[in-house]
Structures are given as C-alpha cells and as structure tokens.
Design an enzyme around this catalytic site. Structure first.
Site, mmCIF file in Angstrom:
data_model
loop_
_atom_site.group_PDB
_atom_site.id
_atom_site.type_symbol
_atom_site.label_atom_id
_atom_site.label_comp_id
_atom_site.label_asym_id
_atom_site.label_seq_id
_atom_site.Cartn_x
_atom_site.Cartn_y
_atom_site.Cartn_z
ATOM 1 N N GLU A 179 -7.746 22.098 76.781
ATOM 2 C CA GLU A 179 -7.720 23.380 77.471
ATOM 3 C C GLU A 179 -9.112 23.741 77.999
ATOM 4 O O GLU A 179 -9.275 24.152 79.148
ATOM 5 C CB GLU A 179 -7.248 24.433 76.466
HETATM 6 O O1 UDP Z 1 -3.593 32.078 85.530
HETATM 7 C C1 UDP Z 1 -4.047 32.849 84.691
HETATM 8 C C2 UDP Z 1 -3.724 32.753 83.336
HETATM 9 C C3 UDP Z 1 -4.269 33.663 82.455
HETATM 10 N N1 UDP Z 1 -5.108 34.607 82.869
HETATM 11 C C4 UDP Z 1 -5.681 35.549 81.931
HETATM 12 O O2 UDP Z 1 -5.689 35.012 80.612
HETATM 13 C C5 UDP Z 1 -5.481 36.058 79.679
HETATM 14 C C6 UDP Z 1 -4.272 35.803 78.837
HETATM 15 O O3 UDP Z 1 -4.404 34.628 78.133
HETATM 16 P P1 UDP Z 1 -3.144 33.693 77.768
HETATM 17 O O4 UDP Z 1 -1.874 34.451 77.863
HETATM 18 O O5 UDP Z 1 -3.235 32.484 78.624
HETATM 19 O O6 UDP Z 1 -3.397 33.388 76.239
HETATM 20 P P2 UDP Z 1 -3.778 32.003 75.512
HETATM 21 O O7 UDP Z 1 -2.501 31.264 75.293
HETATM 22 O O8 UDP Z 1 -4.714 31.270 76.435
HETATM 23 O O9 UDP Z 1 -4.434 32.429 74.239
HETATM 24 C C7 UDP Z 1 -5.298 37.321 80.496
HETATM 25 O O10 UDP Z 1 -6.563 37.924 80.637
HETATM 26 C C8 UDP Z 1 -4.861 36.823 81.831
HETATM 27 O O11 UDP Z 1 -5.194 37.727 82.844
HETATM 28 C C9 UDP Z 1 -5.446 34.683 84.193
HETATM 29 O O12 UDP Z 1 -6.229 35.524 84.581
HETATM 30 N N2 UDP Z 1 -4.903 33.811 85.077
HETATM 31 CA CA CA Z 2 -4.831 30.789 78.649
#
Ligand code: UDP
Ligand code: CA
Length: 406
Positions: free
Chosen positions: A150
């Site tokens: 990631e």
């Molecule tokens: O294409 C994307 C994917 C995620 N986010 C941001 O990533 C955060 C959310 O993270 P995610 O749901 O991906 O959680 P993870 O699984 O990475 O912990 C929020 O601020 C979203 O706005 C974004 O800006 N663009």
């Molecule tokens: Ca993410």
C-alpha cells in the site's frame, strides 16, 4: 518489442499513423476497497513508444460509502456496491477492449481488521461479480493487499506523476497516507545509516519500470484516523457492552452521540464535568502514539507528500485550498488543533471530532514519526488531474505482470 512496429509505420509519423492512434491505447480498472469507502479508478493509458513509460491519459473516478467492511454480515449486499461501480466501466471502456481490460480489487485495513471468514465471504462475492463481467479477470484479482505494498504503490504513483521515475537525476519524494484504519509512511533512504538503523521488515525492494527501489515503508494498522478516535476513546478492540459510554477531553463538553465503524456501534461524548481543550486532549492522544512507531532520523529534514485525511482535515480548516491543496509545515496542524480545541463551541457545526482529529495528526507527525515543527508537507489530492492514490501504482504493477507494459 520491435515486433510491435509495423511496416507502414515507416511512412507515417507516429502521431498520424492510422492504426497506432488507437492500438496503443489501453485501459485498467482498479478498485480501492478502503475502510471508509469503495472506489473505482478507470485509467486510460497510451504507450507512445515502446521504450518509454506508458502515459496516463485519463482517469474516471467514482466512490461509494460505506466501505465493504460495513457489510461484514451481508457480503452479497457489499458486492452489489462493487457491481454498481463496475457498471460505469462498461460505459467508459470501448466494447472491443473489454476482454483486454483487467479488473482488480484490493482491500486495505478495513478488511484486515475483520475475521478471516467474514473477509473471505465478502471477497468471494466480489469475485463472482467480476466473473460475470465482460472484463479480464486475472488470477488473484480480488484480495487483501499487503500493508507494505500500500505504501510502496502510493509512493510509485506520486513519484511517477511528478516525473521522478523517468530520466536521470531522480529526486524522489516520500509519501504519507492517513486512512481510516491504517497509516503508511514511505520514502527512498538516501543514507546507508538509515538502512542500518531500520528493522528489516520496514525495508522492501521493489522492481518497476526496469529499476529496483529499496524503500523504507511501513503500514501501521490501527493508526488510521478513525481507528485512532476509538483508541483515544479507549474503545479500540474492546468488546463493547451495550450502552457503554466513551468520553474524551477532545470532544465538546455537552456532546453525546453514536458512531458506527467497522460494523460496530459506539456511544461517545465529552467530559461533562472534567477538562476539555488542546492540552488535556494532546495528553490523551499521546498515549495512543508515544513509543509505538519507528522514527527514522533521516526524515526530520526532508519534505513529504501527504494526502487522504491529512488533506481532508487541512482543507476542512482552511489550512489549504480544497481544490488546489497547498504546502504546510507540521506546526500548522498544531496551531490549528489549538485553535479548534480551545474554541470548541465555535466549531460546533463541523464534525465533533475535528479537535481530536487535528490533535491526533499533530501527535502522529511529531511524537509518532518524529518530524520537526518545520518539516514541510505538500498536500496533494491530484497531480495533472490524476488522483494520488496507491491504485495507479497498483495498476502499473498489474499491467506489468500481465505483460501489457514494462
Ligand atoms: O481515492 C481516494 C481514497 C481515499 N481517500 C481518502 O482516504 C481516507 C479514507 O481512508 P480509507 O477509507 O482508504 O481507509 P484505509 O483502508 O486506507 O485505512 C479519506 O480521507 C479519503 O478522503 C481519498 O482521498 N481518495
Ligand atoms: Ca486508503
């Protein structure tokens, strides 16, 4: 790759070659199943010459909330959200290229936190949706992504889009991603010392575009913004008793509310009688990060690209422009955290977690990673109109593994 050059190309300049104009356009579909939402990225690539990197000609992006992990007990319903997004690709990709267009979904921290069984049920429903579609479904097309990938893939995206992966004199930049459930830090160490002082599992060698990069990267599960809220409230990984109330000095005094995350319902509120404000909040948040993260010396003096929740919270509080992003120092987050936490009544209309979020970001950067007050952060959502997400790097990697590019 010389077999791709046809006889007639000798007579036409490449840009007017009647076949080439279309033949070197191809597509890739990448789903980001994040903890807070599911997103589709449909990329159009053009390979202008066989020895150059492919160019990203465009991206179609759409997202839905909540994320797949919210459907832990209804996997079919979860897969339906993926189907809705995939239908967009049917319209976006020309029919004659459907069969040559790979579709992949990688899940991140939300599914990592679910039980193996529930995660697998969701993934296999998604796999079915893919198999019923007209697109190319490679092996391992649906799965949970490794945390180290990631970070690396986001690093590749940003450095590709800023032109650092082609040509000589590459000056790569480090990346910071703050998701809902996990957070990543990635950079290319410049000093031997850094590699010596770094635990082995924080260093990953990665090959892409005919270069090998030895990157420092780590994904901290449970240190995303929303997981950190729960940790601060003392509710992370707890068997929540019905009606149990979690309180914090980072929340407005009179607040009492409910919050759903990862399929669990939490009740939370402010310190009715006790203290509120930046000072007590910072101490609370500090317990969540202090001594929990590895601090590479080298990063103190360098600048980083930061996105996701770093971007969102900076934009929410006018530290940066929502469309254009901006450049900040670590201390700007602290200044804003103080302003919000010490005047919580004034920020009532925004999220009740605004103080906690900004304080956590401050503590994570300073006490977690060990950045200096004047470390520069470049907040970017898009470069050349393409989202700065790990998904582009992942799509390059996919196309490379399918032999569609190199
Ligand atoms: O294409 C994307 C994917 C995620 N986010 C941001 O990533 C955060 C959310 O993270 P995610 O749901 O991906 O959680 P993870 O699984 O990475 O912990 C929020 O601020 C979203 O706005 C974004 O800006 N663009
Ligand atoms: Ca993410």
């Amino acid at each position: 790759h010389s077999n791709r050059v046809m006889w007639f190309q000798e007579f036409f300049p490449p840009n007017v070659c009647p076949i080439n104009a279309k033949a070197n356009t191809f597509y890739g579909i990448m789903f980001d199943a994040g903890s807070t939402g599911t997103r589709i990225h449909i990329y159009t690539f053009v390979q202008k010459s066989p020895e150059k990197l492919p160019e990203v000609e465009g991206e179609i992006f759409e997202s839905v909330k909540p994320g797949l992990s919210a459907y832990a007990d209804q996997p079919e319903k979860g897969a339906e959200t993926v189907k809705t997004l995939l239908d967009m690709a049917i319209d976006a990709v020309p029919p004659h290229l459907w069969k040559k267009t790979p579709v992949v979904l990688k899940a991140t921290a939300g599914l990592r936190l679910l039980s193996e069984e529930k995660a697998q049920a969701l993934l296999s429903e998604v796999k079915e949706v893919f198999e019923e579609s007209p697109f190319l479904v490679p092996e391992d097309s649906v799965g949970i992504m490794d945390g180290s990938h990631e970070g690396i893939l986001a690093w590749i995206t940003v450095n590709f889009l800023t032109g650092q992966l082609s040509g000589q004199n590459q000056q790569t930049v480090g990346t910071l991603d703050l998701g809902g459930a996990s957070t990543q830090i990635t950079f290319l160490p410049r000093f031997e010392e850094t590699l010596k002082e770094t635990p082995g599992d924080f260093v990953t060698s990665f090959e892409m575009f005919n270069s090998t990069y030895k990157l420092y990267t780590h994904s901290y599960l449970g240190f995303g913004l929303k997981a950190a809220r729960l940790a601060t409230l003392g509710a992370l990984n707890m068997e929540v008793v019905d009606g149990q109330m979690f309180r914090s000095s980072c929340l407005p005094k009179q607040l009492e509310a409910e919050w759903h995350f990862g399929g669990v319902k939490y009740r939370y509120g402010g310190n009715k009688e006790g203290e509120t404000g930046f000072k007590p909040c910072y101490l609370e948040v500090l317990k969540v990060v202090k001594g929990k993260l590895h601090q590479p010396d080298e990063i103190r003096g360098s600048s980083f690209y930061a996105f996701s929740y770093y971007y969102d919270r900076a934009a929410d509080t006018n530290l940066i422009d929502y469309e254009r992003g901006g450049v900040l120092e670590v201390r700007d987050f602290e200044r804003k955290a103080k302003e919000v936490c010490d005047n919580m009544e004034r920020y009532n209309s925004a999220s009740p977690f605004l103080c906690m979020d900004l304080t956590y970001i401050t503590a994570l950067l300073k006490e977690g990673f060990g950045f200096r007050d004047n470390t520069v952060l470049k907040l970017t959502k898009k470069v050349n109109n393409i989202e700065t997400s790990w998904t582009l790097g992942a799509t390059f990697y996919l196309l490379q593994s399918l032999g569609m590019t190199y």
